[in-house]
Design a protein around this motif. Sequence first.
Motif, PDB file in Angstrom:
ATOM      1  N   UNK A   2       0.851  -1.178   0.000  1.00  0.00           N
ATOM      2  CA  UNK A   2       0.000   0.000   0.000  1.00  0.00           C
ATOM      3  C   UNK A   2       0.895   1.238   0.000  1.00  0.00           C
ATOM      4  N   UNK A   3       0.433   2.299  -0.650  1.00  0.00           N
ATOM      5  CA  UNK A   3       1.226   3.526  -0.754  1.00  0.00           C
ATOM      6  C   UNK A   3       0.387   4.744  -0.366  1.00  0.00           C
ATOM      7  N   UNK A   4       1.053   5.724   0.188  1.00  0.00           N
ATOM      8  CA  UNK A   4       0.446   7.016   0.480  1.00  0.00           C
ATOM      9  C   UNK A   4       1.446   8.106   0.095  1.00  0.00           C
ATOM     10  N   UNK A   5       0.954   9.334  -0.014  1.00  0.00           N
ATOM     11  CA  UNK A   5       1.858  10.440  -0.321  1.00  0.00           C
ATOM     12  C   UNK A   5       1.550  11.639   0.553  1.00  0.00           C
ATOM     13  N   UNK A   6       2.484  12.561   0.582  1.00  0.00           N
ATOM     14  CA  UNK A   6       2.314  13.807   1.317  1.00  0.00           C
ATOM     15  C   UNK A   6       2.940  14.939   0.516  1.00  0.00           C
ATOM     16  N   UNK A   7       2.489  16.155   0.808  1.00  0.00           N
ATOM     17  CA  UNK A   7       3.064  17.343   0.178  1.00  0.00           C
ATOM     18  C   UNK A   7       2.743  18.560   1.033  1.00  0.00           C
ATOM     19  N   UNK A   8       3.410  19.662   0.760  1.00  0.00           N
ATOM     20  CA  UNK A   8       3.132  20.911   1.464  1.00  0.00           C
ATOM     21  C   UNK A   8       2.611  21.944   0.484  1.00  0.00           C
ATOM     22  N   UNK A   9       1.802  22.832   1.017  1.00  0.00           N
ATOM     23  CA  UNK A   9       1.246  23.921   0.212  1.00  0.00           C
ATOM     24  C   UNK A   9       1.595  25.228   0.925  1.00  0.00           C
ATOM     25  N   UNK A  18       1.351  43.029   7.379  1.00  0.00           N
ATOM     26  CA  UNK A  18       2.081  42.738   6.152  1.00  0.00           C
ATOM     27  C   UNK A  18       1.768  41.333   5.662  1.00  0.00           C
ATOM     28  N   UNK A  19       2.577  40.858   4.757  1.00  0.00           N
ATOM     29  CA  UNK A  19       2.360  39.520   4.212  1.00  0.00           C
ATOM     30  C   UNK A  19       3.053  38.469   5.064  1.00  0.00           C
ATOM     31  N   UNK A  20       2.355  37.338   5.235  1.00  0.00           N
ATOM     32  CA  UNK A  20       2.924  36.225   5.972  1.00  0.00           C
ATOM     33  C   UNK A  20       2.795  34.966   5.139  1.00  0.00           C
ATOM     34  N   UNK A  21       3.759  34.093   5.309  1.00  0.00           N
ATOM     35  CA  UNK A  21       3.753  32.820   4.592  1.00  0.00           C
ATOM     36  C   UNK A  21       3.006  31.785   5.440  1.00  0.00           C
ATOM     37  N   UNK A  22       2.035  31.135   4.824  1.00  0.00           N
ATOM     38  CA  UNK A  22       1.282  30.094   5.519  1.00  0.00           C
ATOM     39  C   UNK A  22       1.584  28.757   4.859  1.00  0.00           C
ATOM     40  N   UNK A  23       2.044  27.791   5.657  1.00  0.00           N
ATOM     41  CA  UNK A  23       2.418  26.473   5.147  1.00  0.00           C
ATOM     42  C   UNK A  23       1.459  25.431   5.724  1.00  0.00           C
ATOM     43  N   UNK A  24       0.826  24.653   4.823  1.00  0.00           N
ATOM     44  CA  UNK A  24      -0.068  23.575   5.239  1.00  0.00           C
ATOM     45  C   UNK A  24       0.523  22.270   4.716  1.00  0.00           C
ATOM     46  N   UNK A  25       0.636  21.277   5.604  1.00  0.00           N
ATOM     47  CA  UNK A  25       1.181  19.981   5.212  1.00  0.00           C
ATOM     48  C   UNK A  25       0.044  18.968   5.117  1.00  0.00           C
ATOM     49  N   UNK A  26      -0.029  18.272   3.988  1.00  0.00           N
ATOM     50  CA  UNK A  26      -1.026  17.233   3.760  1.00  0.00           C
ATOM     51  C   UNK A  26      -0.304  15.884   3.821  1.00  0.00           C
ATOM     52  N   UNK A  27      -0.843  14.941   4.582  1.00  0.00           N
ATOM     53  CA  UNK A  27      -0.193  13.641   4.746  1.00  0.00           C
ATOM     54  C   UNK A  27      -1.177  12.493   4.567  1.00  0.00           C
ATOM     55  N   UNK A  28      -0.627  11.315   4.327  1.00  0.00           N
ATOM     56  CA  UNK A  28      -1.391  10.067   4.201  1.00  0.00           C
ATOM     57  C   UNK A  28      -2.500  10.138   3.162  1.00  0.00           C
ATOM     58  N   UNK A  29      -2.204  10.730   2.013  1.00  0.00           N
ATOM     59  CA  UNK A  29      -3.167  10.814   0.913  1.00  0.00           C
ATOM     60  C   UNK A  29      -2.942   9.661  -0.055  1.00  0.00           C
ATOM     61  N   UNK A  30      -3.972   9.315  -0.813  1.00  0.00           N
ATOM     62  CA  UNK A  30      -3.890   8.226  -1.778  1.00  0.00           C
ATOM     63  C   UNK A  30      -4.165   8.778  -3.169  1.00  0.00           C
ATOM     64  N   UNK A  31      -3.304   8.427  -4.135  1.00  0.00           N
ATOM     65  CA  UNK A  31      -3.506   8.876  -5.510  1.00  0.00           C
ATOM     66  C   UNK A  31      -4.766   8.241  -6.095  1.00  0.00           C
ATOM     67  N   UNK A  32      -5.395   8.964  -7.007  1.00  0.00           N
ATOM     68  CA  UNK A  32      -6.569   8.465  -7.706  1.00  0.00           C
ATOM     69  C   UNK A  32      -6.194   8.111  -9.129  1.00  0.00           C
TER      70      UNK A  32
END
Length: 80
Positions: A2-9, A18-32
């Motif tokens: 079984x496989x899963x993937x993760x990425x950051x946005x 002012x402007x701030x950087x917002x980082x969201x991490x997505x984990x344990x996702x499955x490709x379609x």
Amino acid sequence: MTCTYSYTETTIVSTPDGEEEEVVEYTDLILLDENGESFGEECIKKRDTDDGVDFTIDTYYDLESQTTELDNFEYQCVEL
């Protein structure tokens, strides 16, 4: 297997300070697959290709890692 993937946005958010950087991490996702169905387990998705070489789930995730535009795309495959 079984496989899963993760990425950051990463997005830039405007705040009163002012402007701030917002980082969201997505984990344990499955490709379609092309039909929108889960491509998560080898036993369901293993198939032979025209050249006689097995197209495995690990191959599918590896191809995605080479072509994706997602930041920090990482995948992990585990034997069941």
